[in-house]
Scaffold this motif. Structure first.
Motif, short mmCIF file in Angstrom:
data_model
loop_
_atom_site.label_atom_id
_atom_site.label_comp_id
_atom_site.label_asym_id
_atom_site.label_seq_id
_atom_site.Cartn_x
_atom_site.Cartn_y
_atom_site.Cartn_z
N ARG A 117 0.81 -1.22 0.00
CA ARG A 117 0.00 0.00 0.00
C ARG A 117 0.84 1.27 0.00
NH1 ARG A 117 -3.12 -3.38 3.24
NH2 ARG A 117 -2.45 -2.49 5.24
N SER A 118 2.15 1.14 -0.22
CA SER A 118 2.99 2.33 -0.30
C SER A 118 4.23 2.00 -1.12
CB SER A 118 3.40 2.81 1.09
OG SER A 118 4.26 1.88 1.71
N ALA A 119 4.87 3.04 -1.63
CA ALA A 119 6.07 2.86 -2.45
C ALA A 119 7.27 2.42 -1.62
CB ALA A 119 6.40 4.15 -3.19
N ASP A 120 7.21 2.65 -0.30
CA ASP A 120 8.34 2.29 0.56
C ASP A 120 8.02 1.09 1.44
OD1 ASP A 120 6.49 3.56 2.14
OD2 ASP A 120 7.95 4.85 3.17
N ALA A 121 7.19 0.17 0.95
CA ALA A 121 6.85 -1.03 1.71
C ALA A 121 8.12 -1.79 2.08
CB ALA A 121 5.92 -1.91 0.90
N THR A 122 8.19 -2.26 3.34
CA THR A 122 9.43 -2.81 3.87
C THR A 122 9.15 -4.01 4.76
OG1 THR A 122 10.40 -0.58 3.88
CG2 THR A 122 11.51 -2.26 5.22
N VAL A 123 10.03 -4.99 4.70
CA VAL A 123 10.07 -6.05 5.71
C VAL A 123 11.44 -6.01 6.37
CG1 VAL A 123 8.40 -7.47 4.46
CG2 VAL A 123 10.85 -7.85 4.09
N TYR A 124 11.54 -6.64 7.53
CA TYR A 124 12.76 -6.60 8.31
C TYR A 124 13.17 -8.04 8.61
CZ TYR A 124 10.99 -1.87 8.93
OH TYR A 124 10.51 -0.61 8.71
N THR A 125 14.43 -8.38 8.34
CA THR A 125 14.83 -9.77 8.51
C THR A 125 16.32 -9.93 8.78
OG1 THR A 125 14.84 -11.93 7.41
CG2 THR A 125 15.03 -10.03 5.98
N GLY A 126 16.65 -10.62 9.85
CA GLY A 126 18.03 -10.92 10.19
C GLY A 126 18.80 -9.74 10.74
N PHE A 127 19.62 -9.96 11.75
CA PHE A 127 20.46 -8.89 12.28
C PHE A 127 21.50 -8.48 11.24
CE2 PHE A 127 19.33 -10.82 16.53
CZ PHE A 127 18.56 -9.75 16.95
N ARG A 128 21.76 -7.18 11.12
CA ARG A 128 22.73 -6.68 10.14
C ARG A 128 24.13 -7.13 10.48
NH1 ARG A 128 23.36 -1.60 10.39
NH2 ARG A 128 22.04 -1.10 12.19
N GLY A 129 24.41 -7.28 11.75
CA GLY A 129 25.70 -7.79 12.19
C GLY A 129 25.51 -8.72 13.37
N SER A 155 16.25 -1.22 14.36
CA SER A 155 17.40 -0.68 13.62
C SER A 155 18.51 -1.71 13.47
CB SER A 155 17.93 0.58 14.31
OG SER A 155 18.45 0.28 15.59
N ALA A 156 18.50 -2.74 14.32
CA ALA A 156 19.52 -3.78 14.21
C ALA A 156 19.23 -4.76 13.08
CB ALA A 156 19.61 -4.54 15.53
N LEU A 157 18.00 -4.74 12.55
CA LEU A 157 17.61 -5.66 11.50
C LEU A 157 17.85 -5.07 10.11
CD1 LEU A 157 14.18 -6.95 12.89
CD2 LEU A 157 16.41 -8.04 13.10
N ASN A 158 18.00 -5.94 9.12
CA ASN A 158 18.04 -5.49 7.73
C ASN A 158 16.65 -5.02 7.30
OD1 ASN A 158 20.79 -6.28 6.52
ND2 ASN A 158 20.17 -8.15 7.62
N ALA A 159 16.55 -3.80 6.80
CA ALA A 159 15.30 -3.29 6.23
C ALA A 159 15.31 -3.59 4.73
CB ALA A 159 15.18 -1.79 6.47
N VAL A 160 14.34 -4.38 4.28
CA VAL A 160 14.32 -4.87 2.91
C VAL A 160 13.09 -4.30 2.19
CG1 VAL A 160 14.23 -6.92 1.44
CG2 VAL A 160 15.45 -7.00 3.65
N PRO A 161 13.28 -3.41 1.21
CA PRO A 161 12.13 -2.93 0.43
C PRO A 161 11.54 -4.08 -0.38
CG PRO A 161 14.09 -1.57 0.07
CD PRO A 161 14.54 -2.80 0.77
N VAL A 162 10.20 -4.13 -0.48
CA VAL A 162 9.54 -5.20 -1.22
C VAL A 162 8.46 -4.63 -2.12
CG1 VAL A 162 10.02 -7.04 0.43
CG2 VAL A 162 7.96 -5.65 0.71
N ARG A 163 8.16 -5.40 -3.17
CA ARG A 163 7.06 -5.09 -4.07
C ARG A 163 6.42 -6.41 -4.47
NH1 ARG A 163 10.20 -3.41 -9.70
NH2 ARG A 163 11.43 -5.33 -9.89
N PRO A 164 5.22 -6.37 -5.06
CA PRO A 164 4.56 -7.62 -5.46
C PRO A 164 5.46 -8.47 -6.35
CG PRO A 164 2.99 -5.83 -5.53
CD PRO A 164 4.33 -5.20 -5.25
N GLY A 165 5.47 -9.77 -6.06
CA GLY A 165 6.34 -10.69 -6.77
C GLY A 165 7.60 -11.04 -6.02
N ASP A 166 7.97 -10.24 -5.01
CA ASP A 166 9.12 -10.57 -4.18
C ASP A 166 8.75 -11.68 -3.19
OD1 ASP A 166 10.53 -8.61 -5.46
OD2 ASP A 166 10.49 -7.19 -3.79
#
Length: 342
Positions: free
Chosen positions: A134-146, A167-178
């Motif tokens: 529902r937005s251009a900056d749709a995001t999921v968060y997965t796994g610690f960055r370090g 903030s410790a997690l990877n922020a992953v932009p997503v779109r349909p099909g990902d």
């Protein structure tokens, strides 16, 4: 009673949850919703919510729980090879999940931890197929960055320091099909406005680091284990960009009438493909859950059955239905258990 030889269309099955959502599910199904807390539709579920006897289970049109029908005729529902590998478990839970708000940072136990602490043969690996945002900056968060110290994480939990956790997690932009595979133990969260078809091992074990403002108390967050024990199931290792890429696929532009959707690491736990018949597509006999994302068409069985399909339909397909033919201008997600051992 033998398994019905035809695929079965299922109504929505939305057990209450602690977070907002559900509008995208209602829109897909062409329905209305009277609650802001119906963000999960458990499709063809033989799994109950943690601590419940029946909540979460799918009821078939004939009044039986799907769980009981499968147990009464596992060969008809699942096939001999599946039963040899997984007994009378479907080995799969499928959900439609519409995050009306960001979900809390949480994780799930693996098989060994679940056996030791929940008397369960399986834990809870999962995967997300993004079908809407529902937005251009749709995001999921997965796994610690370090790699992150367990002592630091325990402090975040004690203080309920949500900004530090996120903030410790990877922020992953997503779109349909990902698609994103979430191995057991991996800390994660789904951002607001992300709509997914979710495949899981068939349990409801969620260990929640960020419980304040979501859950009633910390006991609910650690499922009665205590956080000292629960953190034994957490993956505290770092996931850099290269490692993270092994979990994520971008399938939105992939051509073909059948597109394998999930990363290779998901295959021991579940399978999913996108089906776009043109004009028809043959499907082997298999227990499966179908989610129709677009269009209208027909699902035909080798025994002469014909099931009309349209956008928003969800179906459970017994193995006894045999070979199928999918026809019409459709986009369908087919979810299946892992391939049985040869």
């Amino acid at each position: 009673m033998n398994a019905p030889p035809q695929p079965i269309a299922l109504p929505a099955n939305q057990p209450s949850q602690f977070y907002r959502g559900g509008a995208a599910i209602a829109e897909l199904r062409g329905a209305t919703t009277d609650t802001a807390y119906g963000p999960e539709d458990w499709v063809a579920s033989t799994t109950t919510r943690f601590g419940s006897e029946t909540e979460g289970l799918t009821r078939l049109p004939d009044g039986r729980w799907l769980r009981d029908a499968v147990r009464a005729d596992p060969l008809g529902w699942l096939g001999a090879r599946h039963v040899e590998s997984f007994a009378d478990s479907t080995a799969l839970l499928v959900k439609l999940l519409d995050a009306g708000q960001r979900l809390p940072v949480h994780f799930h136990p693996d098989d060994d931890f679940a056996r030791g602490h929940f008397d369960s043969h399986v834990g809870k690996a999962e995967a997300w197929i993004v079908v809407g945002t529902r937005s251009a900056d749709a995001t999921v968060y997965t796994g610690f960055r370090g790699t992150t110290s367990r002592d630091v994480i325990a402090q975040w939990v004690r203080e309920q320091d949500a900004p530090a956790m996120l903030s410790a997690l990877n922020a992953v932009p997503v779109r349909p099909g990902d698609t994103v595979h979430i191995p057991a133990g991996l800390p994660h969260a789904i951002g607001e406005g992300v709509f997914v078809v979710e495949l899981q091992q068939p349990t409801d074990f969620s260990l929640t680091l960020e419980w304040r403002d979501f859950l009633a108390d910390p006991d609910t967050a650690h499922l009665g284990l205590g956080f000292d024990t629960a953190l034994d199931a957490l993956d505290t290792s770092g996931w850099d960009r290269e490692r993270l890429s092994t979990l994520i696929r971008h399938t939105g532009e992939e051509p073909g009438h059948t597109v394998d959707l999930l990363a290779e690491g998901a295959r021991p736990f579940f399978r999913a493909d996108q089906l776009c018949p043109d004009p028809a597509l043959a499907l082997d006999a298999s227990f499966a859950v179908l989610v129709v994302l677009e269009g209208e068409g027909t699902l035909s069985t080798e025994r002469g059955g014909r099931q009309p399909l349209r956008r928003g339909d969800t179906l459970v397909v017994p193995y006894a239905a045999g070979q199928l033919e999918l026809s019409g201008p459709l986009t369908v997600i087919r979810c299946r258990p892992p391939r049985p051992a040869s």
